[in-house]
Design a protein around this motif. Structure first.
Motif, PDB file in Angstrom:
ATOM      1  N   ALA A 658       0.837  -1.206   0.000  1.00  0.00           N
ATOM      2  CA  ALA A 658       0.000   0.000   0.000  1.00  0.00           C
ATOM      3  C   ALA A 658       0.867   1.249   0.000  1.00  0.00           C
ATOM      4  O   ALA A 658       0.579   2.231  -0.697  1.00  0.00           O
ATOM      5  N   LYS A 659       1.938   1.226   0.772  1.00  0.00           N
ATOM      6  CA  LYS A 659       2.832   2.387   0.854  1.00  0.00           C
ATOM      7  C   LYS A 659       3.426   2.720  -0.503  1.00  0.00           C
ATOM      8  O   LYS A 659       3.529   3.903  -0.877  1.00  0.00           O
ATOM      9  N   TYR A 660       3.814   1.699  -1.250  1.00  0.00           N
ATOM     10  CA  TYR A 660       4.478   1.935  -2.533  1.00  0.00           C
ATOM     11  C   TYR A 660       3.516   1.856  -3.721  1.00  0.00           C
ATOM     12  O   TYR A 660       3.952   1.873  -4.872  1.00  0.00           O
ATOM     13  N   GLY A 661       2.220   1.758  -3.453  1.00  0.00           N
ATOM     14  CA  GLY A 661       1.226   1.876  -4.515  1.00  0.00           C
ATOM     15  C   GLY A 661       0.967   0.624  -5.312  1.00  0.00           C
ATOM     16  O   GLY A 661       0.272   0.682  -6.335  1.00  0.00           O
ATOM     17  N   ILE A 662       1.466  -0.530  -4.858  1.00  0.00           N
ATOM     18  CA  ILE A 662       1.235  -1.757  -5.619  1.00  0.00           C
ATOM     19  C   ILE A 662      -0.229  -2.150  -5.561  1.00  0.00           C
ATOM     20  O   ILE A 662      -0.789  -2.638  -6.547  1.00  0.00           O
TER      21      ILE A 662
END
Length: 694
Positions: A658-662
């Protein structure tokens, strides 16, 4: 175990069984470094689209495996050996059992089935398609579909073997096998274990000849000599071996002949002044030291019959150490009132214990503690029955061919990793592929050279309904051998022309060779892909996955596939506990996965199934000996780390995704149909199904 299943469904649904392959096979070896030591068996397969049994928990029904066996040589991808209960109470891998060996089988006596010693009459190896039987207690048994196990409902084959009325009685989830439960892993024999063992044995015999003045039993002094009984040859040999390990020279351990025959009945003696240091008791004994202590106390004081498991000690102090060690290592016990305590003084406590828990706990003690004289607790006559922990959870095909072994015994059965297994009878004609001479999963590769032709033919069958097909779910279809055999292009062409949905899981970069075909297929049907990347640590990769492309190369594959319009995610596995699961390592791996443009990431914590466990633990002892004990604790419940441990890693990876947008990238792909016409009949999504399994 024996791969007896020469016949499989033809792969396109119900119908008559047919031989899996033609009788002739061409064996090839190549001089190139990448294939040195490997043999490739080129076969003409009779079927290629394999159906996953309904009893399996796999979320897809069909697979294609152009190869059997794998040339990647990953540390955690090796097949293993099934432990067999020998007549001396120890275990031996099935592949090492020999004709003439004595093992335990069973015999029915009235309402009970009891252990009896029997002899191995025959032993052989062959190669067949494998299935894995998973039990509730964590046991994993790899065997052929024709093999039989004893259940509360009688003998059951692993699989039904045929459609309709021809199906034989076979295992299903909920069946309860008869046995003792899986065997415990043997102890790690390190210096602490050796010291604990020496402490117990030397102190137990410390009341022998030559004790110095003013010294009590169990006290070592410069003039003490410990006498070891001649009848305990195994104990004597182990003491000699352990003392030599600590630099106590062999001449310190003297046999009666070397001493001019004095000390009748004494097999050896050791001056304790030389052995005092390795046999000293530490202030805070480790678990390994306590395990060695229990082994030594067993070897000097065990007794009983098939119903009673007794250990007696010589003095009150050692009795307290015995009870503390049993409690620390989780062995339930009770005081033994029958122990002879006539020299203990009035009102003294008993100096013996009985192990409780029946046959299961007796075997767990013998195997986890590893005494030299395990036969002092005879097992013959002990009753075996079904237990809730031996409930069948699943029966699933492994989708590969591998070497399996079998034996014939005088009783017609044997004990395989704690369950009663029916022995089978040699059929030497099975070995027409010549795969019996040291065949191994990572060195004997079966190549279905007609795979593409078969896929096209079976997709065109009127019985085929256009369902999703998973490639690489069991054996990597883009392993190194694919560069030479090129089986995948005609397979992909057939899937493209039939507009049949499929997904691919791989560690290999060879998939990039086929990007044009994948793009063409994606215009006509749903195509998904995933690469496996457990860690981006290159040093770790060199140690555990020496035959695979580097992690950054696999991420380049992921990026290239997504750039070409073929959806590709990452299976982040296996994550190695205490090796590649630190917060910093997980974040770096997920960050790199995000940079590669992966559409999804799924974390998988290391599984240590039988066989893989032995190989991985050997690797751990060599490269990370500090982690052997933590791993023994983490995986003491079976092949899987505790659920909460796995969930912590999965949750952390989800948060990082979630942090890196995956997660947003994955959501953006959800529900998007690939360009081109959609096939009729197949499921709506194949790739996510395959990834959800992993």
């Amino acid at each position: 175990m024996r791969w007896d299943n020469l016949r499989l469904d033809d792969g396109a649904g119900p119908g008559p069984a047919a031989p899996l392959i033609e009788r002739r096979a061409i064996a090839r070896t190549f001089d190139t470094p990448g294939f040195r030591g490997m043999t490739f068996y080129e076969v003409q397969a009779r079927s290629i689209i394999n159906r996953v049994p309904a009893a399996s928990r796999m979320p897809f029904r069909w697979t294609v495996n152009p190869y059997r066996g794998c040339s990647h040589a990953c540390v955690y991808c090796c097949s293993g050996d099934t432990p067999i209960l020998m007549a001396d109470g120890r275990t031996k891998p099935l592949r090492e059992v020999r004709v003439g060996d004595r093992v335990y089988g069973t015999r029915r006596e009235g309402r009970h089935r009891r252990l009896v010693v029997t002899q191995v009459l025959d032993h052989w190896q062959t190669v067949k398609p494998a299935h894995r039987v998973a039990l509730r207690d964590g046991t994993r048994l790899v065997t052929s579909g024709d093999h039989r196990f004893l259940t509360g409902r009688g003998w059951r084959h692993v699989t039904g073997g045929g459609p309709g009325e021809r199906r034989r009685p076979h295992l299903a989830p909920g069946d309860v096998l008869v046995g003792t439960g899986r065997f415990a892993a043997p102890p790690k024999v390190d210096d602490d274990y050796r010291r604990g063992y020496l402490y117990a044995v030397l102190h137990a015999y410390g009341h022998g000849q030559g004790r110095g003045q003013g010294q009590g039993r169990g006290q070592a002094g410069p003039h003490q000599v410990v006498g070891l009984p001649a009848g305990d040859a195994e104990v004597l040999a182990r003491v000699r071996r352990y003392l030599e390990h600590f630099g106590v020279h062999c001449e310190a351990l003297r046999g009666p002949a070397e001493r001019g025959g004095e000390g009748a009945g004494v097999g050896g003696a050791v001056a304790v002044a030389a052995a005092e240091r390795p046999a000293r008791c530490p202030r805070r004994p480790s678990r390994a030291w306590q395990t060695g202590l229990l082994a030594g106390l067993f070897d000097t004081g065990a007794g009983g019959d098939h119903a009673v498991s007794r250990i007696a000690v010589a003095d009150a102090e050692m009795f307290g150490m015995l009870r503390r060690a049993l409690a620390e290592l989780g062995f339930a016990h009770t005081l033994d009132p029958t122990t002879d305590c006539t020299d203990a003084g009035a009102g003294a406590a008993p100096r013996g214990v009985r192990l409780t828990g029946g046959l299961r706990e007796r075997l767990r003690f013998l195997h986890a503690v590893g005494p030299a004289a395990a036969s002092r607790w005879p097992l013959e006559g002990a009753a075996v029955a079904g237990e809730a922990s031996l409930e069948v959870v699943s029966v699933e095909p492994l989708g590969l061919q591998a070497p399996l072994y079998d034996i014939t015994t005088g009783t017609g059965d044997f004990i395989a990793d704690g369950v009663v297994s029916h022995n089978c009878f040699a059929r030497r004609s099975h070995q027409y592929l010549d795969l019996d001479a040291g065949a191994d999963f990572d060195s004997k590769i079966v190549v279905k050279v007609n795979a593409g032709e078969l896929v096209r033919r079976e997709l065109a069958s009127p019985r085929w309904r256009g369902e999703h097909i998973a490639l690489g779910a069991n054996v990597d279809c883009y392993q190194r051998a694919e560069g030479r055999y090129r089986l995948m292009p005609p397979i992909l062409e057939a899937l493209r022309d039939a507009a049949n949905p499929f997904s691919i899981l791989t560690k290999g970069s060879l998939i990039l060779r086929d990007v044009p075909l994948l793009v063409e297929a994606a215009r006509r049907t749903e195509v998904g892909a995933a690469v496996s990347v457990g860690s981006v640590d290159r040093e770790l990769w060199r140690l555990v996955e020496p035959g695979t492309p580097a992690p950054d190369k696999r991420l380049e594959v992921c990026a290239a596939l997504n750039d070409a319009g073929v959806r590709c995610g990452v299976v982040m596995g296996p994550v190695l506990p205490y090796v590649s699961d630190s917060p910093a390592q997980l974040e770096e791996t997920v960050r790199r996965i995000a940079e590669a443009g992966a559409t999804s990431v799924t974390a998988i914590t290391l599984h240590l199934r039988p066989g893989a466990r032995e190989w991985y633990m050997a690797w751990l002892r060599e490269h990370r000996p500090d982690l052997v004990v933590p791993y023994a604790r983490l995986y003491r419940g079976g092949a899987y780390a505790p659920r909460e441990f796995q969930e912590r890693i999965s949750q952390r990876v989800r948060e990082l995704a979630a942090k890196y947008g995956i997660d947003r990238r994955s959501a953006g792909h959800r529900g998007q149909a690939p360009p081109g016409p959609r096939p009729s009949g197949g499921p709506s999504s194949g790739g996510p199904q395959q990834l959800s399994l992993l």
